[in-house]
Design a protein around this motif. Structure first.
Motif, PDB file in Angstrom:
ATOM      1  N   ILE A 273       0.840  -1.211   0.000  1.00  0.00           N
ATOM      2  CA  ILE A 273       0.000   0.000   0.000  1.00  0.00           C
ATOM      3  C   ILE A 273       0.874   1.260   0.000  1.00  0.00           C
ATOM      4  O   ILE A 273       0.617   2.210  -0.736  1.00  0.00           O
ATOM      5  CB  ILE A 273      -0.950   0.010   1.225  1.00  0.00           C
ATOM      6  CG1 ILE A 273      -1.984  -1.101   1.072  1.00  0.00           C
ATOM      7  CG2 ILE A 273      -1.632   1.368   1.385  1.00  0.00           C
ATOM      8  CD1 ILE A 273      -2.811  -1.359   2.309  1.00  0.00           C
ATOM      9  N   ALA A 274       1.952   1.222   0.788  1.00  0.00           N
ATOM     10  CA  ALA A 274       2.797   2.415   0.904  1.00  0.00           C
ATOM     11  C   ALA A 274       3.568   2.683  -0.379  1.00  0.00           C
ATOM     12  O   ALA A 274       3.800   3.843  -0.735  1.00  0.00           O
ATOM     13  CB  ALA A 274       3.769   2.240   2.067  1.00  0.00           C
ATOM     14  N   GLY A 275       3.947   1.626  -1.088  1.00  0.00           N
ATOM     15  CA  GLY A 275       4.875   1.837  -2.196  1.00  0.00           C
ATOM     16  C   GLY A 275       4.333   1.601  -3.583  1.00  0.00           C
ATOM     17  O   GLY A 275       4.673   2.317  -4.521  1.00  0.00           O
ATOM     18  N   ALA A 276       3.456   0.622  -3.739  1.00  0.00           N
ATOM     19  CA  ALA A 276       3.157   0.168  -5.101  1.00  0.00           C
ATOM     20  C   ALA A 276       2.079   0.978  -5.800  1.00  0.00           C
ATOM     21  O   ALA A 276       1.980   0.968  -7.006  1.00  0.00           O
ATOM     22  CB  ALA A 276       2.743  -1.307  -5.056  1.00  0.00           C
ATOM     23  N   LEU A 277       1.269   1.707  -5.057  1.00  0.00           N
ATOM     24  CA  LEU A 277       0.096   2.306  -5.683  1.00  0.00           C
ATOM     25  C   LEU A 277       0.207   3.826  -5.762  1.00  0.00           C
ATOM     26  O   LEU A 277       0.715   4.467  -4.863  1.00  0.00           O
ATOM     27  CB  LEU A 277      -1.153   1.938  -4.867  1.00  0.00           C
ATOM     28  CG  LEU A 277      -1.333   0.440  -4.600  1.00  0.00           C
ATOM     29  CD1 LEU A 277      -2.422   0.218  -3.575  1.00  0.00           C
ATOM     30  CD2 LEU A 277      -1.649  -0.283  -5.890  1.00  0.00           C
ATOM     31  N   VAL A 325       1.363  15.030   6.295  1.00  0.00           N
ATOM     32  CA  VAL A 325       0.911  13.801   5.642  1.00  0.00           C
ATOM     33  C   VAL A 325       1.084  12.648   6.629  1.00  0.00           C
ATOM     34  O   VAL A 325       2.134  12.490   7.246  1.00  0.00           O
ATOM     35  CB  VAL A 325       1.745  13.531   4.361  1.00  0.00           C
ATOM     36  CG1 VAL A 325       1.445  12.150   3.796  1.00  0.00           C
ATOM     37  CG2 VAL A 325       1.460  14.605   3.323  1.00  0.00           C
ATOM     38  N   LEU A 326       0.017  11.857   6.786  1.00  0.00           N
ATOM     39  CA  LEU A 326       0.076  10.757   7.753  1.00  0.00           C
ATOM     40  C   LEU A 326       0.431   9.432   7.094  1.00  0.00           C
ATOM     41  O   LEU A 326       1.100   8.596   7.685  1.00  0.00           O
ATOM     42  CB  LEU A 326      -1.288  10.610   8.447  1.00  0.00           C
ATOM     43  CG  LEU A 326      -1.763  11.848   9.205  1.00  0.00           C
ATOM     44  CD1 LEU A 326      -3.250  11.788   9.457  1.00  0.00           C
ATOM     45  CD2 LEU A 326      -1.009  11.960  10.520  1.00  0.00           C
ATOM     46  N   GLY A 327      -0.056   9.229   5.877  1.00  0.00           N
ATOM     47  CA  GLY A 327       0.231   7.957   5.199  1.00  0.00           C
ATOM     48  C   GLY A 327      -0.713   7.756   4.035  1.00  0.00           C
ATOM     49  O   GLY A 327      -1.235   8.721   3.476  1.00  0.00           O
ATOM     50  N   ARG A 328      -0.914   6.488   3.692  1.00  0.00           N
ATOM     51  CA  ARG A 328      -1.784   6.158   2.569  1.00  0.00           C
ATOM     52  C   ARG A 328      -2.740   5.051   2.956  1.00  0.00           C
ATOM     53  O   ARG A 328      -2.466   4.278   3.870  1.00  0.00           O
ATOM     54  CB  ARG A 328      -0.953   5.615   1.404  1.00  0.00           C
ATOM     55  CG  ARG A 328      -0.199   6.663   0.677  1.00  0.00           C
ATOM     56  CD  ARG A 328       0.500   6.019  -0.481  1.00  0.00           C
ATOM     57  NE  ARG A 328       1.402   6.979  -1.082  1.00  0.00           N
ATOM     58  CZ  ARG A 328       2.133   6.701  -2.153  1.00  0.00           C
ATOM     59  NH1 ARG A 328       2.072   5.502  -2.692  1.00  0.00           N
ATOM     60  NH2 ARG A 328       2.915   7.614  -2.654  1.00  0.00           N
ATOM     61  N   GLY A 329      -3.815   4.947   2.200  1.00  0.00           N
ATOM     62  CA  GLY A 329      -4.739   3.848   2.467  1.00  0.00           C
ATOM     63  C   GLY A 329      -5.589   3.561   1.247  1.00  0.00           C
ATOM     64  O   GLY A 329      -5.590   4.323   0.281  1.00  0.00           O
ATOM     65  N   LEU A 330      -6.289   2.435   1.282  1.00  0.00           N
ATOM     66  CA  LEU A 330      -7.241   2.092   0.229  1.00  0.00           C
ATOM     67  C   LEU A 330      -8.613   2.536   0.716  1.00  0.00           C
ATOM     68  O   LEU A 330      -9.079   2.101   1.762  1.00  0.00           O
ATOM     69  CB  LEU A 330      -7.256   0.586  -0.029  1.00  0.00           C
ATOM     70  CG  LEU A 330      -5.913  -0.067  -0.331  1.00  0.00           C
ATOM     71  CD1 LEU A 330      -6.102  -1.551  -0.615  1.00  0.00           C
ATOM     72  CD2 LEU A 330      -5.237   0.615  -1.522  1.00  0.00           C
ATOM     73  N   VAL A 331      -9.252   3.394  -0.060  1.00  0.00           N
ATOM     74  CA  VAL A 331     -10.487   4.023   0.397  1.00  0.00           C
ATOM     75  C   VAL A 331     -11.686   3.130   0.054  1.00  0.00           C
ATOM     76  O   VAL A 331     -11.702   2.470  -0.984  1.00  0.00           O
ATOM     77  CB  VAL A 331     -10.602   5.445  -0.204  1.00  0.00           C
ATOM     78  CG1 VAL A 331     -10.714   5.414  -1.727  1.00  0.00           C
ATOM     79  CG2 VAL A 331     -11.759   6.219   0.404  1.00  0.00           C
ATOM     80  N   ALA A 332     -12.668   3.102   0.941  1.00  0.00           N
ATOM     81  CA  ALA A 332     -13.805   2.184   0.777  1.00  0.00           C
ATOM     82  C   ALA A 332     -14.958   2.792  -0.017  1.00  0.00           C
ATOM     83  O   ALA A 332     -15.970   2.131  -0.237  1.00  0.00           O
ATOM     84  CB  ALA A 332     -14.296   1.723   2.145  1.00  0.00           C
ATOM     85  N   TYR A 333     -14.821   4.064  -0.433  1.00  0.00           N
ATOM     86  CA  TYR A 333     -15.910   4.736  -1.164  1.00  0.00           C
ATOM     87  C   TYR A 333     -15.379   5.470  -2.392  1.00  0.00           C
ATOM     88  O   TYR A 333     -14.234   5.939  -2.394  1.00  0.00           O
ATOM     89  CB  TYR A 333     -16.603   5.761  -0.253  1.00  0.00           C
ATOM     90  CG  TYR A 333     -17.414   5.109   0.847  1.00  0.00           C
ATOM     91  CD1 TYR A 333     -18.723   4.702   0.610  1.00  0.00           C
ATOM     92  CD2 TYR A 333     -16.859   4.862   2.095  1.00  0.00           C
ATOM     93  CE1 TYR A 333     -19.472   4.073   1.596  1.00  0.00           C
ATOM     94  CE2 TYR A 333     -17.595   4.233   3.087  1.00  0.00           C
ATOM     95  CZ  TYR A 333     -18.901   3.842   2.830  1.00  0.00           C
ATOM     96  OH  TYR A 333     -19.631   3.213   3.795  1.00  0.00           O
ATOM     97  N   ASP A 334     -16.235   5.616  -3.415  1.00  0.00           N
ATOM     98  CA  ASP A 334     -15.923   6.502  -4.532  1.00  0.00           C
ATOM     99  C   ASP A 334     -15.888   7.944  -3.986  1.00  0.00           C
ATOM    100  O   ASP A 334     -16.538   8.244  -2.976  1.00  0.00           O
ATOM    101  CB  ASP A 334     -17.027   6.441  -5.596  1.00  0.00           C
ATOM    102  CG  ASP A 334     -17.068   5.086  -6.308  1.00  0.00           C
ATOM    103  OD1 ASP A 334     -16.114   4.306  -6.135  1.00  0.00           O
ATOM    104  OD2 ASP A 334     -18.047   4.830  -7.019  1.00  0.00           O
ATOM    105  N   ALA A 335     -15.171   8.835  -4.689  1.00  0.00           N
ATOM    106  CA  ALA A 335     -14.983  10.202  -4.192  1.00  0.00           C
ATOM    107  C   ALA A 335     -16.306  10.914  -3.887  1.00  0.00           C
ATOM    108  O   ALA A 335     -16.456  11.559  -2.855  1.00  0.00           O
ATOM    109  CB  ALA A 335     -14.162  11.006  -5.197  1.00  0.00           C
ATOM    110  N   GLU A 336     -17.282  10.772  -4.796  1.00  0.00           N
ATOM    111  CA  GLU A 336     -18.569  11.464  -4.597  1.00  0.00           C
ATOM    112  C   GLU A 336     -19.247  11.046  -3.302  1.00  0.00           C
ATOM    113  O   GLU A 336     -19.705  11.894  -2.532  1.00  0.00           O
ATOM    114  CB  GLU A 336     -19.536  11.079  -5.725  1.00  0.00           C
ATOM    115  CG  GLU A 336     -19.528  12.016  -6.874  1.00  0.00           C
ATOM    116  CD  GLU A 336     -20.400  11.468  -8.003  1.00  0.00           C
ATOM    117  OE1 GLU A 336     -21.401  10.784  -7.720  1.00  0.00           O
ATOM    118  OE2 GLU A 336     -20.037  11.737  -9.151  1.00  0.00           O
TER     119      GLU A 336
END
Ligand code: GLU
Length: 371
Positions: A273-277, A325-336
């Protein structure tokens, strides 16, 4: 020193067609399967999550349909899988029910493990089943998978599923008790390898090249599976499945080959998550949420002040407060949708969006924070 099977908390077992199906009679090896179910029940009773990747749909279905031996055409194997999978799933359900365990069938295609949105979906369902103490029984969805979009072998499929659910051990049951320096049928001097610390080109060569007649039996795909598993933080074992109670045999120290991972599933996932995306947007969180995240909590919609970017569910996003900046994550919702529920308590998600979404905007397992 190799680890002990009993110390793992989430274990994937891969069972091949040759072990499950008696090809001459086109029937399942019931006694063998019942004994394996005993092993599974023991592991499950010790508190481990267990998932089975089971082949055998095509092998069973082809007999029922009276298809000749030899290679099948794609449509024939798809039809055979449709027929065989019903019997396969029912049998697993029955043998596990005998031990009071509920089975759940999951059929996946390559895209379910490779495309992020579908991957997250398959992952969430599988984790839910495990949380409910069911044993998911997974196979490739051979009836809809065409040659370009299929794994074709359950070794690599099992490795992807294992890393997808953060399993710490994958056991591939085979018709041989591990990796040898050369195919033992052809070379009397071939030596058994008990532990592979790292998959080097020399190890890959031992499994046989693609063109080699002797590599049939699938050692090559098993070593490929080992690469996927160990890169994702999952240890892997290749063990002989032909004896009764094969898992117990390995747990009791029976001969097998261990492929060790230097990592663990949680660390491997966070590194990914931190590096590849590439982040597609930013979530600005308030100071309270920033502190909670650093204490190990998930990010709830209520802690999100505003969002930037046009991301889709499953995309990587940057998580930050106004100051850092705290970090990165995979978000569970579309932006809207994320914008609509930002700042709101989780119980309001369903009334606002009209569907019961996930409680977390970013689950802590899907987050990699900086130091
Ligand atoms: N998915 C195939 C089946 O169930 C088997 C693939 C494999 O044997 O690796 O028949």
């Amino acid at each position: 020193m190799t680890p002990l099977v009993g110390q793992f908390r989430r274990v994937v077992l891969k069972v091949g067609s040759a072990l499950l199906v008696d090809r001459a009679r086109g029937r399942l090896n019931h006694a063998w399967l019942a004994a394996l179910a005993e092993d599974i029940a023991d592991l499950h009773a010790q508190g481990a999550d267990v998932l089975v990747v089971s082949s055998g749909a095509i092998a069973m279905g082809r007999t029922v349909l009276g298809l000749p031996s030899g290679p099948l055409r794609l449509e024939e194997s798809q039809a055979a899988a449709a027929v065989g999978q019903i019997a396969l799933a029912r049998t697993w359900s029955e043998v596990l029910a005998h031990h009071g365990i509920t089975a759940g069938q999951i059929l996946v295609t390559l895209a379910d493990t490779e495309q992020r949105r579908r991957y997250l979906n398959a992952r969430a369902t599988t984790l839910k089943l495990l949380e409910m103490r069911a044993v998911p029984v997974v196979n490739e969805n051979d009836t809809v998978a065409t040659s370009e979009i299929r794994y074709g072998d359950n070794d690599r499929l099992a490795a992807r599923v294992a890393t997808m659910i953060g399993a710490d051990l994958l056991v591939l049951f085979s018709d041989i008790d591990g990796l040898y320096t050369a195919p033992p049928a052809a070379d009397p001097n071939a030596a058994h390898i008990p532990v592979v610390e790292r998959i080097t080109p020399a190890i890959e060569a031992m499994a046989g090249g693609a063109a080699s007649e002797l590599s049939r039996g699938g050692m090559r795909t098993k070593v490929e599976a080992g690469k996927i598993a160990t890169a994702g933080g999952t240890h892997m074992i290749i063990a002989d499945g032909r004896t009764k109670n094969p898992l117990k045999r390995v747990a009791d120290g029976g001969r097998c080959t261990w492929f060790l991972t230097p990592s663990n599933p949680a660390t491997a996932r966070k590194t990914w998550i931190a590096g590849a995306l590439e982040p597609r947007g930013t979530l600005y969180v308030d100071e309270g949420a920033a502190r909670a995240l650093q204490g190990g909590a998930s990010l709830l919609p209520v802690g999100v002040r505003r969002i930037e970017g046009s991301f889709r569910r499953g995309d990587a996003v940057t998580i930050r407060s106004d100051s850092r900046v705290l970090g990165r994550g995979l978000v569970a919702y579309d932006a809207e949708d994320a914008a609509r529920i930002a700042g709101r308590p989780s119980r309001e998600i369903e009334p606002i969006l009209g569907y019961p979404g996930r409680t977390e905007m970013v689950h802590r397992d899907d987050m990699a924070l900086g130091d």
